[in-house]
Write a protein that holds these residues in place. Structure first.
Motif, PDB file in Angstrom:
ATOM      1  N   LEU A  83       0.841  -1.187   0.000  1.00 52.75           N
ATOM      2  CA  LEU A  83       0.000   0.000   0.000  1.00 52.75           C
ATOM      3  C   LEU A  83       0.878   1.240   0.000  1.00 52.75           C
ATOM      4  N   THR A  84       0.756   2.060  -1.044  1.00 51.23           N
ATOM      5  CA  THR A  84       1.492   3.325  -1.040  1.00 51.23           C
ATOM      6  C   THR A  84       0.688   4.343  -0.243  1.00 51.23           C
ATOM      7  N   ARG A  87      -2.156   5.669  -2.303  1.00 53.68           N
ATOM      8  CA  ARG A  87      -3.304   4.770  -2.418  1.00 53.68           C
ATOM      9  C   ARG A  87      -4.102   4.773  -1.115  1.00 53.68           C
ATOM     10  N   PHE A  88      -3.375   4.843   0.000  1.00 52.04           N
ATOM     11  CA  PHE A  88      -4.015   4.850   1.314  1.00 52.04           C
ATOM     12  C   PHE A  88      -4.960   6.042   1.447  1.00 52.04           C
ATOM     13  N   SER A  90      -6.681   7.383  -0.756  1.00 49.30           N
ATOM     14  CA  SER A  90      -7.892   7.188  -1.564  1.00 49.30           C
ATOM     15  C   SER A  90      -8.791   6.090  -1.016  1.00 49.30           C
ATOM     16  N   LEU A  91      -8.628   5.746   0.247  1.00 50.97           N
ATOM     17  CA  LEU A  91      -9.515   4.755   0.863  1.00 50.97           C
ATOM     18  C   LEU A  91     -10.418   5.421   1.882  1.00 50.97           C
ATOM     19  N   PRO A  92     -11.693   5.202   1.869  1.00 48.41           N
ATOM     20  CA  PRO A  92     -12.412   4.412   0.878  1.00 48.41           C
ATOM     21  C   PRO A  92     -12.827   5.223  -0.349  1.00 48.41           C
ATOM     22  N   LYS A  93     -12.689   6.552  -0.298  1.00 53.03           N
ATOM     23  CA  LYS A  93     -13.149   7.348  -1.447  1.00 53.03           C
ATOM     24  C   LYS A  93     -11.954   7.862  -2.232  1.00 53.03           C
ATOM     25  N   MET A 114       4.854   8.594  -2.307  1.00 55.90           N
ATOM     26  CA  MET A 114       4.977   7.305  -2.996  1.00 55.90           C
ATOM     27  C   MET A 114       5.595   6.206  -2.133  1.00 55.90           C
ATOM     28  N   GLN A 116       5.878   3.216   0.746  1.00 61.25           N
ATOM     29  CA  GLN A 116       5.004   2.156   1.225  1.00 61.25           C
ATOM     30  C   GLN A 116       4.626   2.444   2.689  1.00 61.25           C
ATOM     31  N   ARG A 132      -4.857  12.072   6.019  1.00 62.02           N
ATOM     32  CA  ARG A 132      -6.079  11.403   5.595  1.00 62.02           C
ATOM     33  C   ARG A 132      -7.305  12.047   6.248  1.00 62.02           C
TER      34      ARG A 132
ATOM     35  N   SER B 148     -13.230  -1.064  -2.395  1.00 63.52           N
ATOM     36  CA  SER B 148     -12.737  -0.006  -1.517  1.00 63.52           C
ATOM     37  C   SER B 148     -13.150  -0.236  -0.071  1.00 63.52           C
ATOM     38  N   THR B 152     -10.652  -0.927   3.088  1.00 62.12           N
ATOM     39  CA  THR B 152     -10.651  -0.053   4.265  1.00 62.12           C
ATOM     40  C   THR B 152     -10.883  -0.863   5.530  1.00 62.12           C
ATOM     41  N   ARG B 210       3.129  -3.070  -5.516  1.00 57.36           N
ATOM     42  CA  ARG B 210       3.204  -1.858  -4.688  1.00 57.36           C
ATOM     43  C   ARG B 210       1.823  -1.384  -4.254  1.00 57.36           C
TER      44      ARG B 210
END
Lengths: 268, 267
Positions: A83-84, A87-88, A90-93, A114, A116, A132, B148, B152, B210
């Motif tokens: 998990l970058t 990306r984190f 963008s969770l959950p939206k 970028m 991890q 977040r 998603s 989560t 990744r």
């Protein structure tokens, strides 16, 4: 109007009285800290504020349209989950790149995008969690023991970041801690909780209140004063030696003449 | 349609169908440390086979019902503070034992027992293929739709709750997907090796990923490679197909981790 108003809330969990007639408010732009020993209902109260728990009686009034950003205690991320940081966020939206970068910059984590998640240090990790929480452009940030596991410098840096956010964005902050001495310098008000509200008010007031001292003992009291320093000083880089010296002048110069002198021995 | 007349083509399609559902789901099994959970659900499938034969309903339906029951039981218990690994170990193996005993009561099955334990991918018929692909598509759609939210929740239940998600619901969705995959997989690799098709491709994909999406994609590709290699190998060496597929997957896993080790040495 208050962002959050909690009126005479009582809550039982598993037959045990966890919150007993608790009332409190958070005003816009204010930093409020809840302190209390383990099992005093701090996290339960947070859950009531978020809306994850419904009280048995009493009222929880949120300002209409209130946006809450929640920073949890340190998360454990399983090393099998790649998990970058990007990306984190963008969770959950899913969020746009601009929003993600802005939030990371505000949280002092702009350079981590970028990386991890599992490679981050404790302090970096908490900043990403903060970023977040900022994504929803909250009126109120909720921090649940957000600096647990950080060393003192790390916590102090984290809280000065919180203070900067309050200055720049006017966001209100409600945080939970069991270490009042760490959060003293940033809090406007402190609420001491032990099932019920033992005492509340300005940090110095709570620190010297007999109810607080009964809960935390006199040993803590000396340490408390250490971290109370003038807001006009900027402490991005905390010089702890200086803080100590500073604190002692406070401790000795201030208030509690009614308190036992041996207290100062403990603190020295 | 004449292509489907070839049993080899049907076998390959069945394997790929299974992988499409099992590989992404397997990633969640790995991330959430549910390996034993998968085992317990898969081993319960044999009991489903016995009941299906006894009551003369379709194997797929029997397995699905029992796998669902097992999955929901386990996911309910998991919130209650039992010593989970012990609990799952007990349930996985007793489900298998009950299944074996139950099957022995049904006449004329003992001959086919191997097929249920290790799968019989070369005997997949057109209707089996329809069931496998139907189930695989359903699971894929379910995972895609909840992706998603599932991620989560996997990350942290409190965080999910603060985002207005229900961790409980996502757990049930995973249980449902798991039961579907088990029901679909029994014909392909059999009760004993279903968990392998969930775990091994996902675990092999980890060093090359990744992001979670990347891991699911690579796991799917690795799973497909294992199916093709396994069917080829079974033909060449005249070995049982299901176990050969898993063997190939395991070899890929070893290779993947060797690559990871080498890379970390270079760094």
């Amino acid at each position: 109007m208050s962002l959050i108003e909690i009126d005479n809330v009582t809550l039982h969990l598993g037959g045990r009285l966890v919150l007993d007639d608790v009332s409190m408010t958070v005003e816009p732009g204010e930093i409020v800290t809840i302190v209390g020993p383990n099992g005093s209902g701090k996290s339960t109260l947070m859950k009531v504020v978020i809306g994850a728990l419904q009280p048995d009686s009493g009222a929880v009034i949120r300002k209409p349209g209130l946006r809450i950003g929640y920073v949890p205690q340190k998360l454990h991320i399983d090393p099998t989950l790649p998990l970058t940081v990007r990306r984190f966020l963008s969770l959950p939206k899913r969020v746009s790149n601009e929003a993600a970068h802005a939030a990371l910059d505000d949280a002092g984590a702009g350079h981590l995008c970028m990386r991890q998640m599992t490679d981050l240090s404790g302090g970096q990790f908490q900043r990403v969690l903060l970023a977040r929480a900022l994504l929803s452009e909250p009126d109120l940030l909720i921090l649940d023991e957000a600096t647990q596991g950080l060393d003192q410098t790390g916590s102090a840096d984290f809280y000065s970041q919180i203070e900067r956010l309050r200055q720049n964005k006017g966001v209100a902050v409600l945080m939970v801690s069991h270490e009042l001495h760490v959060v003293m310098s940033t809090s406007d008000r402190v609420i001491c909780l032990n099932g019920h509200v033992c005492c509340h008010g300005a940090p110095e007031h709570v620190a010297s209140a007999p109810e607080y001292r009964a809960l935390f003992g006199t040993g803590t009291h000396g340490a408390l004063a250490l971290y109370r320093h003038d807001h006009s000083l900027d402490h991005c880089d905390h010089d702890h030696a200086q803080d100590h010296a500073h604190a002692h002048t406070h401790d000795h110069g201030q208030n509690h003449s009614q308190n036992q002198p041996q207290d100062k021995v403990t603190s020295a | 349609m004449s292509l489907l007349d070839d049993f080899l083509v049907r076998a390959i399609l069945a394997g790929i169908g299974l992988v499409l559902a099992a590989a992404p789901l397997g990633c969640f099994v790995v991330w959430r440390r549910m390996a034993y959970f998968g085992d317990a659900t898969a081993h319960a499938a044999l009991l489903g086979v016995a009941l299906a034969l006894a009551f003369n309903v379709s194997i797929f339906a029997g397995v699905l019902v029992i796998a669902l029951l097992m999955a929901f039981t386990v996911s309910t218990l998991s919130g209650r503070g039992f010593a989970m690994d012990t609990m799952l170990g007990v349930m996985a193996h007793s489900a298998l034992a009950f299944g074996l005993v139950a099957v022995s009561f049904v006449p004329n099955v003992r001959v086919d027992l191997n097929a249920y334990l290790f799968g019989d991918i070369l005997a997949v018929g057109r209707s089996d293929l329809a069931v496998i692909w139907g189930g695989a598509v359903l699971v894929s759609v379910l995972l895609y739709w909840r992706w998603s939210a599932l991620l989560t929740t996997t990350l942290n239940p409190d965080l999910a709750m603060a985002s207005g998600l229900s961790p409980r619901r996502e757990q049930l969705i995973l249980s449902l997907a798991l039961a579907m995959v088990v029901a679909v997989a029994i014909k392909v690799v059999g009760t004993l090796l279903i968990a392998a098709m969930l775990l091994i491709p996902a675990a092999s994909a980890r060093p090359f990923s990744r992001t979670p999406e990347r891991m699911a994609l690579i796991a799917t590709l690795i799973g497909m490679l294992a199916v093709l290699g396994g069917i080829q190998g079974a033909f060449t060496f005249d070995t049982p197909t299901g176990p050969t597929i898993v063997t190939v997957a395991a070899l890929i896993f070893v290779l993947a981790n060797l690559v990871r080790l080498l890379r970390s040495q270079v760094k």
